[in-house]
Design a protein around this motif. Structure first.
Motif, PDB file in Angstrom:
ATOM      1  N   THR A   1      75.436 136.986 -45.304  1.00  9.93           N
ATOM      2  CA  THR A   1      76.106 136.979 -43.997  1.00  9.93           C
ATOM      3  C   THR A   1      75.118 137.000 -42.837  1.00  9.93           C
ATOM      4  O   THR A   1      75.538 137.096 -41.680  1.00  9.93           O
ATOM      5  CB  THR A   1      77.053 138.185 -43.872  1.00  9.93           C
ATOM      6  N   VAL A   2      73.813 136.938 -43.137  1.00  9.98           N
ATOM      7  CA  VAL A   2      72.793 136.903 -42.086  1.00  9.98           C
ATOM      8  C   VAL A   2      71.831 135.758 -42.378  1.00  9.98           C
ATOM      9  O   VAL A   2      71.616 135.402 -43.536  1.00  9.98           O
ATOM     10  CB  VAL A   2      72.018 138.235 -42.003  1.00  9.98           C
ATOM     11  N   PRO A   3      71.254 135.138 -41.345  1.00  8.42           N
ATOM     12  CA  PRO A   3      70.269 134.068 -41.570  1.00  8.42           C
ATOM     13  C   PRO A   3      69.025 134.620 -42.238  1.00  8.42           C
ATOM     14  O   PRO A   3      68.683 135.799 -42.081  1.00  8.42           O
ATOM     15  CB  PRO A   3      69.985 133.529 -40.173  1.00  8.42           C
ATOM     16  N   LEU A   4      68.319 133.748 -42.975  1.00 12.15           N
ATOM     17  CA  LEU A   4      67.135 134.201 -43.697  1.00 12.15           C
ATOM     18  C   LEU A   4      66.052 133.128 -43.678  1.00 12.15           C
ATOM     19  O   LEU A   4      66.287 131.979 -43.327  1.00 12.15           O
ATOM     20  CB  LEU A   4      67.486 134.564 -45.150  1.00 12.15           C
ATOM     21  N   THR A   5      64.861 133.535 -44.066  1.00 11.30           N
ATOM     22  CA  THR A   5      63.773 132.605 -44.354  1.00 11.30           C
ATOM     23  C   THR A   5      63.280 132.911 -45.762  1.00 11.30           C
ATOM     24  O   THR A   5      63.410 134.040 -46.244  1.00 11.30           O
ATOM     25  CB  THR A   5      62.606 132.748 -43.353  1.00 11.30           C
ATOM     26  N   TYR A   6      62.716 131.895 -46.415  1.00  7.57           N
ATOM     27  CA  TYR A   6      62.181 132.154 -47.748  1.00  7.57           C
ATOM     28  C   TYR A   6      60.840 131.463 -47.933  1.00  7.57           C
ATOM     29  O   TYR A   6      60.535 130.453 -47.302  1.00  7.57           O
ATOM     30  CB  TYR A   6      63.169 131.709 -48.836  1.00  7.57           C
TER      31      TYR A   6
ATOM     32  N   ILE B   1      70.241 135.112 -51.448  1.00  4.85           N
ATOM     33  CA  ILE B   1      69.810 133.743 -51.702  1.00  4.85           C
ATOM     34  C   ILE B   1      70.201 133.382 -53.134  1.00  4.85           C
ATOM     35  O   ILE B   1      70.060 134.198 -54.052  1.00  4.85           O
ATOM     36  CB  ILE B   1      68.287 133.589 -51.487  1.00  4.85           C
ATOM     37  N   THR B   2      70.739 132.177 -53.311  1.00 10.03           N
ATOM     38  CA  THR B   2      71.132 131.717 -54.640  1.00 10.03           C
ATOM     39  C   THR B   2      70.285 130.515 -55.042  1.00 10.03           C
ATOM     40  O   THR B   2      69.830 129.748 -54.194  1.00 10.03           O
ATOM     41  CB  THR B   2      72.620 131.339 -54.689  1.00 10.03           C
ATOM     42  N   VAL B   3      70.088 130.362 -56.345  1.00  8.42           N
ATOM     43  CA  VAL B   3      69.301 129.260 -56.896  1.00  8.42           C
ATOM     44  C   VAL B   3      70.174 128.506 -57.895  1.00  8.42           C
ATOM     45  O   VAL B   3      70.663 129.089 -58.868  1.00  8.42           O
ATOM     46  CB  VAL B   3      68.025 129.780 -57.587  1.00  8.42           C
ATOM     47  N   ASN B   4      70.395 127.220 -57.593  1.00  8.25           N
ATOM     48  CA  ASN B   4      71.226 126.374 -58.452  1.00  8.25           C
ATOM     49  C   ASN B   4      72.623 126.954 -58.650  1.00  8.25           C
ATOM     50  O   ASN B   4      73.208 126.859 -59.725  1.00  8.25           O
ATOM     51  CB  ASN B   4      70.545 126.167 -59.810  1.00  8.25           C
TER      52      ASN B   4
ATOM     53  N   GLY C   1      63.282 117.643 -61.638  1.00  5.33           N
ATOM     54  CA  GLY C   1      64.572 118.328 -61.579  1.00  5.33           C
ATOM     55  C   GLY C   1      64.845 118.794 -60.167  1.00  5.33           C
ATOM     56  O   GLY C   1      63.928 119.233 -59.460  1.00  5.33           O
ATOM     57  N   SER C   2      66.087 118.672 -59.730  1.00  2.48           N
ATOM     58  CA  SER C   2      66.451 119.117 -58.378  1.00  2.48           C
ATOM     59  C   SER C   2      67.642 120.067 -58.454  1.00  2.48           C
ATOM     60  O   SER C   2      68.480 119.982 -59.358  1.00  2.48           O
ATOM     61  CB  SER C   2      66.765 117.924 -57.470  1.00  2.48           C
ATOM     62  N   PHE C   3      67.711 120.966 -57.485  1.00  2.00           N
ATOM     63  CA  PHE C   3      68.768 121.981 -57.474  1.00  2.00           C
ATOM     64  C   PHE C   3      68.876 122.553 -56.066  1.00  2.00           C
ATOM     65  O   PHE C   3      67.918 122.498 -55.279  1.00  2.00           O
ATOM     66  CB  PHE C   3      68.454 123.102 -58.476  1.00  2.00           C
ATOM     67  N   PRO C   4      70.025 123.141 -55.724  1.00  2.00           N
ATOM     68  CA  PRO C   4      70.187 123.718 -54.387  1.00  2.00           C
ATOM     69  C   PRO C   4      69.711 125.165 -54.325  1.00  2.00           C
ATOM     70  O   PRO C   4      69.852 125.930 -55.288  1.00  2.00           O
ATOM     71  CB  PRO C   4      71.698 123.639 -54.160  1.00  2.00           C
ATOM     72  N   VAL C   5      69.149 125.511 -53.201  1.00  2.00           N
ATOM     73  CA  VAL C   5      68.831 126.901 -52.869  1.00  2.00           C
ATOM     74  C   VAL C   5      69.633 127.212 -51.613  1.00  2.00           C
ATOM     75  O   VAL C   5      69.486 126.521 -50.601  1.00  2.00           O
ATOM     76  CB  VAL C   5      67.324 127.092 -52.624  1.00  2.00           C
ATOM     77  N   ALA C   6      70.504 128.217 -51.689  1.00  2.00           N
ATOM     78  CA  ALA C   6      71.466 128.424 -50.604  1.00  2.00           C
ATOM     79  C   ALA C   6      71.458 129.856 -50.096  1.00  2.00           C
ATOM     80  O   ALA C   6      71.076 130.798 -50.801  1.00  2.00           O
ATOM     81  CB  ALA C   6      72.869 128.047 -51.079  1.00  2.00           C
TER      82      ALA C   6
ATOM     83  N   SER D   1      71.961 125.274 -47.102  1.00  2.00           N
ATOM     84  CA  SER D   1      71.249 125.143 -48.367  1.00  2.00           C
ATOM     85  C   SER D   1      70.144 124.100 -48.266  1.00  2.00           C
ATOM     86  O   SER D   1      70.189 123.215 -47.414  1.00  2.00           O
ATOM     87  CB  SER D   1      72.206 124.768 -49.505  1.00  2.00           C
ATOM     88  N   ASP D   2      69.152 124.242 -49.112  1.00  2.00           N
ATOM     89  CA  ASP D   2      68.074 123.273 -49.298  1.00  2.00           C
ATOM     90  C   ASP D   2      68.233 122.636 -50.667  1.00  2.00           C
ATOM     91  O   ASP D   2      68.594 123.323 -51.634  1.00  2.00           O
ATOM     92  CB  ASP D   2      66.702 123.965 -49.262  1.00  2.00           C
TER      93      ASP D   2
END
Length: 215
Positions: A103-108, A60-63, A94-99, A180-181
């Motif tokens: 290679t596998v689906p996830l929940t956070y 998972i990546t943040v911004n 402030g807004s940013f993407p979480v992606a 991404s969210d």
């Protein structure tokens, strides 16, 4: 004199007959030997092989930061989520993407924890919105700086982040591979903040804790 001649011819014929029978017997024996001989049997075989196996990655990546397994559990700073010399009621967004860069689906699950003098009751309050972009208006000179996330505006009901236990903003939000969210966060100084909060500062940490789907 004729009788002996006839007898000799008969004996000769009998000898030839015995010879023919004897040859026939040999032929039969020879055939029997060929039946009992060793045969060559043809054979064939085939092998089934599997395809290649490999494990997936949960990432998972943040911004746009923290990609790769080496950054597992890392942190990054959202520079837009900062505001100095705040007065009661002012806010910043402030807004940013979480992606999902794995290679596998996830929940956070998203939780927040505060630190510092403003991260206590009647101090800084936070709200989180998904799918909205941050906007900021007003000025420090007028004491009306306001952050918004789309149509969402902060109220006194926003969450105060304590230092002792995390506050939960979302649970098991799903992200498919490559999805991404957009996360929008508003930080606001409570409009009822007491004088005791003057000159104090604080920060907040938002944890995006991911896991594989079904875990």
């Amino acid at each position: 004199m004729r009788t002996p001649r006839t007898s000799t011819r008969r004996r000769r014929r009998s000898g030839r007959t015995r010879a023919i029978i004897s040859l026939g017997a040999v032929a039969v024996l020879a055939t029997g030997l060929s039946v009992k001989g060793t045969f060559a049997f043809w054979t064939d075989s085939g092998t089934a092989q599997t395809g290649a196996f490999s494990s997936g990655t949960l990432d998972i990546t943040v911004n746009g930061q923290l990609a790769g397994q080496a950054n597992n559990g890392g942190s990054t700073t959202i520079a837009s989520l900062a505001l100095g010399n705040m007065v009661p009621g002012e806010s910043v967004a402030g807004s940013f993407p979480v992606a999902n860069a794995g290679t596998v689906p996830l929940t956070y699950t998203l939780t927040g924890t505060g630190s510092g003098g403003l991260a206590v009751t009647n101090g800084l309050q936070y709200s989180v919105t998904f799918g909205a972009t941050a906007a900021n208006t007003g000025s420090a000179a007028n004491g009306n700086r306001t952050g918004t996330c789309g149509a969402v505006t902060p109220t006194d009901a926003n969450t105060t982040l304590l230092t002792t236990a995390p506050s939960t903003f979302a649970t098991n939000r799903a992200l498919a591979v490559g999805a991404s969210d957009t996360v929008c966060i508003i930080a606001r100084l409570n409009s009822n903040a007491p004088n005791a909060l003057q000159t104090l500062g604080g920060t907040a940490s938002f944890l995006f804790d991911s896991k594989q789907v079904g875990a």
